[in-house]
Design an enzyme around this catalytic site. Structure first.
Site, PDB file in Angstrom:
ATOM      1  CE1 TYR A   1       0.338   3.931   5.305  1.00  0.00           C
ATOM      2  CE2 TYR A   1      -0.469   1.787   4.612  1.00  0.00           C
ATOM      3  CZ  TYR A   1      -0.720   3.074   5.059  1.00  0.00           C
ATOM      4  OH  TYR A   1      -2.007   3.506   5.251  1.00  0.00           O
TER       5      TYR A   1
ATOM      6  NE  ARG B   1      -2.699  -6.159   2.447  1.00  0.00           N
ATOM      7  CZ  ARG B   1      -3.830  -5.516   2.567  1.00  0.00           C
ATOM      8  NH1 ARG B   1      -4.148  -4.968   3.712  1.00  0.00           N
ATOM      9  NH2 ARG B   1      -4.664  -5.418   1.554  1.00  0.00           N
TER      10      ARG B   1
ATOM     11  CD  GLU C   1      -2.584  -1.880   0.625  1.00  0.00           C
ATOM     12  OE1 GLU C   1      -1.599  -2.652   0.824  1.00  0.00           O
ATOM     13  OE2 GLU C   1      -3.681  -2.295   0.226  1.00  0.00           O
TER      14      GLU C   1
ATOM     15  CG  HIS D   1      -2.892   4.443   0.877  1.00  0.00           C
ATOM     16  ND1 HIS D   1      -4.052   3.710   0.765  1.00  0.00           N
ATOM     17  CD2 HIS D   1      -2.328   4.061   2.050  1.00  0.00           C
ATOM     18  CE1 HIS D   1      -4.187   2.930   1.823  1.00  0.00           C
ATOM     19  NE2 HIS D   1      -3.148   3.112   2.609  1.00  0.00           N
TER      20      HIS D   1
ATOM     21  CD  GLN E   1     -21.580   7.553   1.080  1.00  0.00           C
ATOM     22  OE1 GLN E   1     -22.000   6.825   0.199  1.00  0.00           O
ATOM     23  NE2 GLN E   1     -22.351   8.409   1.706  1.00  0.00           N
TER      24      GLN E   1
HETATM   25  P1  NAP Z   1     -26.750  17.444  -3.921  1.00  0.00           P
HETATM   26  O1  NAP Z   1     -25.447  16.810  -3.654  1.00  0.00           O
HETATM   27  O2  NAP Z   1     -27.342  18.332  -2.902  1.00  0.00           O
HETATM   28  O3  NAP Z   1     -26.626  18.180  -5.301  1.00  0.00           O
HETATM   29  C1  NAP Z   1     -27.691  18.909  -5.866  1.00  0.00           C
HETATM   30  C2  NAP Z   1     -27.202  19.675  -7.067  1.00  0.00           C
HETATM   31  O4  NAP Z   1     -28.253  20.423  -7.580  1.00  0.00           O
HETATM   32  C3  NAP Z   1     -26.085  20.607  -6.764  1.00  0.00           C
HETATM   33  O5  NAP Z   1     -25.128  20.432  -7.809  1.00  0.00           O
HETATM   34  C4  NAP Z   1     -26.686  22.000  -6.824  1.00  0.00           C
HETATM   35  O6  NAP Z   1     -25.604  22.709  -7.347  1.00  0.00           O
HETATM   36  C5  NAP Z   1     -27.888  21.798  -7.727  1.00  0.00           C
HETATM   37  N1  NAP Z   1     -29.076  22.546  -7.345  1.00  0.00           N
HETATM   38  C6  NAP Z   1     -29.615  22.679  -6.108  1.00  0.00           C
HETATM   39  N2  NAP Z   1     -30.730  23.434  -6.162  1.00  0.00           N
HETATM   40  C7  NAP Z   1     -30.906  23.791  -7.447  1.00  0.00           C
HETATM   41  C8  NAP Z   1     -31.865  24.575  -8.134  1.00  0.00           C
HETATM   42  N3  NAP Z   1     -32.867  25.139  -7.489  1.00  0.00           N
HETATM   43  N4  NAP Z   1     -31.724  24.730  -9.445  1.00  0.00           N
HETATM   44  C9  NAP Z   1     -30.705  24.149 -10.116  1.00  0.00           C
HETATM   45  N5  NAP Z   1     -29.750  23.401  -9.519  1.00  0.00           N
HETATM   46  C10 NAP Z   1     -29.856  23.228  -8.200  1.00  0.00           C
HETATM   47  O7  NAP Z   1     -27.840  16.346  -4.188  1.00  0.00           O
HETATM   48  P2  NAP Z   1     -27.777  15.025  -5.025  1.00  0.00           P
HETATM   49  O8  NAP Z   1     -26.802  15.057  -6.128  1.00  0.00           O
HETATM   50  O9  NAP Z   1     -29.192  14.785  -5.361  1.00  0.00           O
HETATM   51  O10 NAP Z   1     -27.287  13.973  -3.996  1.00  0.00           O
HETATM   52  C11 NAP Z   1     -28.021  13.733  -2.833  1.00  0.00           C
HETATM   53  C12 NAP Z   1     -27.197  13.023  -1.799  1.00  0.00           C
HETATM   54  O11 NAP Z   1     -26.936  11.717  -2.241  1.00  0.00           O
HETATM   55  C13 NAP Z   1     -25.864  13.658  -1.564  1.00  0.00           C
HETATM   56  O12 NAP Z   1     -25.926  14.514  -0.463  1.00  0.00           O
HETATM   57  C14 NAP Z   1     -24.984  12.495  -1.277  1.00  0.00           C
HETATM   58  O13 NAP Z   1     -24.888  12.277   0.110  1.00  0.00           O
HETATM   59  C15 NAP Z   1     -25.689  11.293  -1.845  1.00  0.00           C
HETATM   60  N6  NAP Z   1     -24.925  10.768  -2.995  1.00  0.00           N
HETATM   61  C16 NAP Z   1     -23.584  10.703  -2.977  1.00  0.00           C
HETATM   62  C17 NAP Z   1     -22.909  10.191  -4.051  1.00  0.00           C
HETATM   63  C18 NAP Z   1     -21.421  10.085  -4.048  1.00  0.00           C
HETATM   64  O14 NAP Z   1     -20.757  10.555  -3.160  1.00  0.00           O
HETATM   65  N7  NAP Z   1     -20.842   9.481  -5.044  1.00  0.00           N
HETATM   66  C19 NAP Z   1     -23.583   9.773  -5.149  1.00  0.00           C
HETATM   67  C20 NAP Z   1     -24.960   9.874  -5.169  1.00  0.00           C
HETATM   68  C21 NAP Z   1     -25.617  10.394  -4.095  1.00  0.00           C
HETATM   69  P3  NAP Z   1     -25.593  24.238  -7.783  1.00  0.00           P
HETATM   70  O15 NAP Z   1     -26.397  24.924  -6.746  1.00  0.00           O
HETATM   71  O16 NAP Z   1     -24.154  24.642  -7.818  1.00  0.00           O
HETATM   72  O17 NAP Z   1     -26.173  24.246  -9.143  1.00  0.00           O
HETATM   73 FE1  SF4 Z   2     -17.226   1.013   4.633  1.00  0.00          FE
HETATM   74 FE2  SF4 Z   2     -19.572   0.101   5.496  1.00  0.00          FE
HETATM   75 FE3  SF4 Z   2     -19.405   1.357   3.118  1.00  0.00          FE
HETATM   76 FE4  SF4 Z   2     -18.390  -1.100   3.492  1.00  0.00          FE
HETATM   77  S1  SF4 Z   2     -20.533  -0.498   3.576  1.00  0.00           S
HETATM   78  S2  SF4 Z   2     -17.379   0.585   2.458  1.00  0.00           S
HETATM   79  S3  SF4 Z   2     -17.621  -0.974   5.567  1.00  0.00           S
HETATM   80  S4  SF4 Z   2     -19.013   2.246   5.127  1.00  0.00           S
END
Ligand code: NAP
Ligand code: SF4
Length: 662
Positions: free
Chosen positions: A169, A217, A167, A255, A342
């Site tokens: 290290y 490892r 990894e 990493h 996460q």
């Molecule tokens: P979000 O992260 O809150 O993003 C919403 C997007 O919409 C932002 O880009 C915002 O950016 C835009 N927006 C907000 N209000 C708006 C409006 N009135 N008009 C136009 N654009 C607007 O929500 P999400 O993408 O739906 O995700 C929801 C949650 O799912 C996240 O908080 C996350 O925890 C989880 N999630 C995470 C992942 C990941 O980490 N890979 C993947 C999927 C979901 P602007 O305001 O800059 O335009």
């Molecule tokens: Fe980590 Fe739990 Fe997500 Fe698995 S499910 S990657 S252990 S947070």
């Protein structure tokens, strides 16, 4: 012989130690290792996994010297007093019939502190501190310190040790030309670069004698430029055998590598071939690891003779009873790790204690307890998304009589949409787990049923987990026929055209863009797209990536002027951003939405008009809470509580904590 997983459940003799099965809980830093204050919690965390049947637990990494710390005042095993304190941890595991190994890890240039050292003084791309190059005597002393930590581990009651050599290290830094340009006896030729790990194991073996298992490892694929060649990896493995290593565990990728190795989008079992290749070259037992999260995959690896043991770290965080359930033929009850990072690695990299998105009790075994209730109360949970499912199962586990109402005909809410995203197929396992758990616990599940106030009035406790609906932003032309919500697209209700504009670049906008551009790929395609090549032909297993052929032309737009994807997960966001780039997604930040019409999406960017020609405009503009049933005296959890942070991690944890306190 176990009828369900005969290879996985077979004991293995490691000289002085017999493991009850082939499952190793791989090393994972949780943050509980770093202070004596948390030793009781650490003991409870491991004891719960030992009770769940795992063959061998490997602790998070303990440094052999202060300069080897992962961060200031991080875990170390350097004194007799520290070793004695660990007796509570090892004793707790032994009381449950388990075995535990201490991992000795010197962070080298990955140490997040100004005292870090390495083979040479090259700064790593993922830490701000430039390491000092160890002097020749310093290297010698560090090898002795490793051996002393191994001996202390034995005094602490550990059944074995793991020397962390992968990894990226310190040991790995000595092994690769990338980070070792020394000209003394510890660098230069491949033989000299190998001398440090060989001395570590030789000196450790001398101190602990022949019957104490030393696992090492080994990095099979460094996945960085200037990494080791396959011949060097095999020569090291042979050298380690000669100096008395007992087991070779396997690591993939430093990493700092820009190839994902363990997150959801990495195909399961992606690295088993590399493990098999090592196994064919050595005579000591070999342990497979990385992206193995089911007993089926683990069994297949062993049955095909690709490894002798299987290491799983995060899957044991997600379900402490993984092994016991598999052994009893109840694999359908396993709470599967979905590789999201996460709540585990993202937390650790942000200096918080690790937990698990699907199991918020992980690393909180002593504080988040679902104790049996003495009340004969009825609980209604409304909504079967992650928050509702967690609330219903936790309440039933405590002994409440639970009824779960869900308006649609299926479980999962927004989580169900996520599993349509390429690389997030494992999310379906969480729904399988909850579905089975509801059955096992006898929850009264009412699908296609709208809960009414009148009905809810008959329950002692009501948990409102009605979730969210996609936000409809106020953009001129939002009702144009080309516009669809992400929910409709991911659920398959709308088939987007060839040119697509995506409004909103949060987690879902990024996921949807990946979905829109993705072509089905085999494991070989996946490796080719990330530039993973045959390690005998390419040092470090790294080659020129093969370009992707995106299915659609996608433009992803946000109003903020920050780069797209900066708020994504700490340990996975970079990979999502890389896929957007590989897929040719055009990214527009700092936009103002003007209108949507037959031409597409009209924007103002830096005051200049711009048209994104699009057949379909997919709206991913966040969500709004559904709160119709929120009322005094009722509990509210998940997206119904806070839509802005719609997040399964928060939803599941919030619901579990609420129920624990009922
Ligand atoms: P979000 O992260 O809150 O993003 C919403 C997007 O919409 C932002 O880009 C915002 O950016 C835009 N927006 C907000 N209000 C708006 C409006 N009135 N008009 C136009 N654009 C607007 O929500 P999400 O993408 O739906 O995700 C929801 C949650 O799912 C996240 O908080 C996350 O925890 C989880 N999630 C995470 C992942 C990941 O980490 N890979 C993947 C999927 C979901 P602007 O305001 O800059 O335009
Ligand atoms: Fe980590 Fe739990 Fe997500 Fe698995 S499910 S990657 S252990 S947070």
């Amino acid at each position: 012989m176990n009828a369900h997983y005969p290879h996985l459940m077979q004991p293995i003799d490691l000289g002085g130690l017999t493991l009850r099965n082939r499952v190793v809980m791989g090393s994972m830093h949780t943050g509980l290792e770093d202070s004596v204050r948390h030793l009781d919690e650490l003991a409870a965390y491991y004891a719960e996994r030992a009770r769940g049947g795992v063959g061998l637990i490997v602790t998070g990494g303990y440094a052999p010297t202060k300069r080897g710390w992962l961060k200031p005042f991080a875990s170390e095993m350097t004194t007799r007093l520290q070793a004695m304190r660990h007796r509570d941890v090892t004793g707790a595991v032994h009381d449950e019939g388990g075995a535990i190994a201490l991992q000795v890890l010197h962070a080298g240039r990955y140490g997040y502190h100004p005292l870090s050292v390495s083979a040479s003084n090259h700064k790593s791309p993922i830490t701000p501190f430039r390491p000092s190059a160890l002097s020749s005597r310093g290297v010698d002393r560090t090898a002795t310190a490793f051996a002393r930590s191994v001996a202390l581990a034995r005094k602490a009651g550990y059944d074995a040790v793991e020397v962390m050599g992968s990894e990226g290290y310190l040991i790995n830094q000595f092994l690769a030309a990338r980070t070792n340009d020394r000209t003394d006896a510890w660098g230069g030729s491949a033989d000299k670069r190998m001398r440090f790990p060989l001395e570590v194991v030789r000196r450790a073996r001398e101190l602990v004698g022949g019957d104490f298992p030393i696992m090492y490892r080994i990095s099979l694929l460094d996945l960085v430029e200037g990494g080791q060649t396959w011949d060097e990896v095999v020569a090291l493995a042979h050298g380690l055998e000669e100096v008395g290593v007992t087991v070779l565990n396997t690591g993939i990728g430093w990493h700092e590598a820009r190839v994902p190795t363990i997150i959801t989008q990495v195909p399961q079992g992606a690295w088993r071939d590399a493990t098999a290749r090592l196994k064919a070259a050595v005579s000591v037992p070999v342990c497979a690891s990385n992206r193995i999260n089911s007993p089926e995959m683990a069994e297949a690896i062993l049955a095909e003779g690709q490894a002798d043991l299987v290491s799983m770290a995060r899957p044991l965080l997600a379900d402490p009873d993984f092994v016991a359930k598999a052994a009893a033929g109840r694999a359908d009850e396993i709470n599967t790790c979905i590789g999201c990072n996460q709540a585990c690695l993202d937390h650790v990299f942000q200096n918080q204690k690790a937990s698990c998105l699907v199991n918020p009790r992980a690393c909180r075994e002593t504080t988040l307890v679902l104790a049996p209730t003495r009340r004969r109360s009825t609980v209604a949970v409304v909504g079967a998304g992650p928050a509702g499912l967690a609330a219903a199962t936790a309440a039933a586990e405590r002994g409440f009589a639970v009824t779960l109402f869900e308006r649609s005909d299926s479980l999962g809410g927004q989580f169900r949409l996520a599993m349509a995203v390429p690389g997030k197929e494992d999310f379906a396992e969480t729904l399988r787990y909850f579905t089975r758990r509801l059955e096992v616990l006898g929850v009264d599940l009412r699908l296609s049923t709208e809960a009414t106030d009148a009905e809810l009035a008959g329950f002692d406790e009501v948990v409102v987990a009605t979730g969210v609906v996609p936000r409809v932003p106020a953009i001129d032309g939002i009702d144009h026929p080309s516009v669809a919500s992400y929910a409709d697209v991911l659920a398959g209700h709308v088939v987007p055209g060839r040119r697509v504009a995506v409004v909103g670049a949060g987690g879902i906008g990024v996921d949807v863009s990946v979905w829109l551009t993705h072509q089905p790929e085999t494991l070989e395609d996946w490796k080719a797209h990330w530039g993973v090549g045959d390690p005998s032909l390419h040092a470090g297993g790294l080659t020129e990536p093969k370009p992707r052929e995106p299915l659609r032309e996608v433009t992803l737009v946000q109003r903020r002027s920050t780069p797209i994807g900066v708020d994504l997960g700490k340990t996975s966001g970079w990979a999502h951003r890389a896929v957007l780039k590989q897929s040719g997604v055009t990214q527009v930040s700092g936009a103002t939405y003007v209108r949507i019409d037959d031409e597409g999406l009209h924007l103002l960017v830096d005051g200049q008009p711009r048209v994104v020609a699009a057949d379909t405009v997919v709206v991913c503009a966040g969500q709004e809470s559904v709160r119709d049933l929120v009322a005094d005296g009722r509990h509210v959890v998940g997206g119904a509580d806070v839509a802005a942070e719609l997040d399964a991690k928060r939803a599941i944890e919030q619901a579990t904590r609420l129920v624990a306190a009922l």
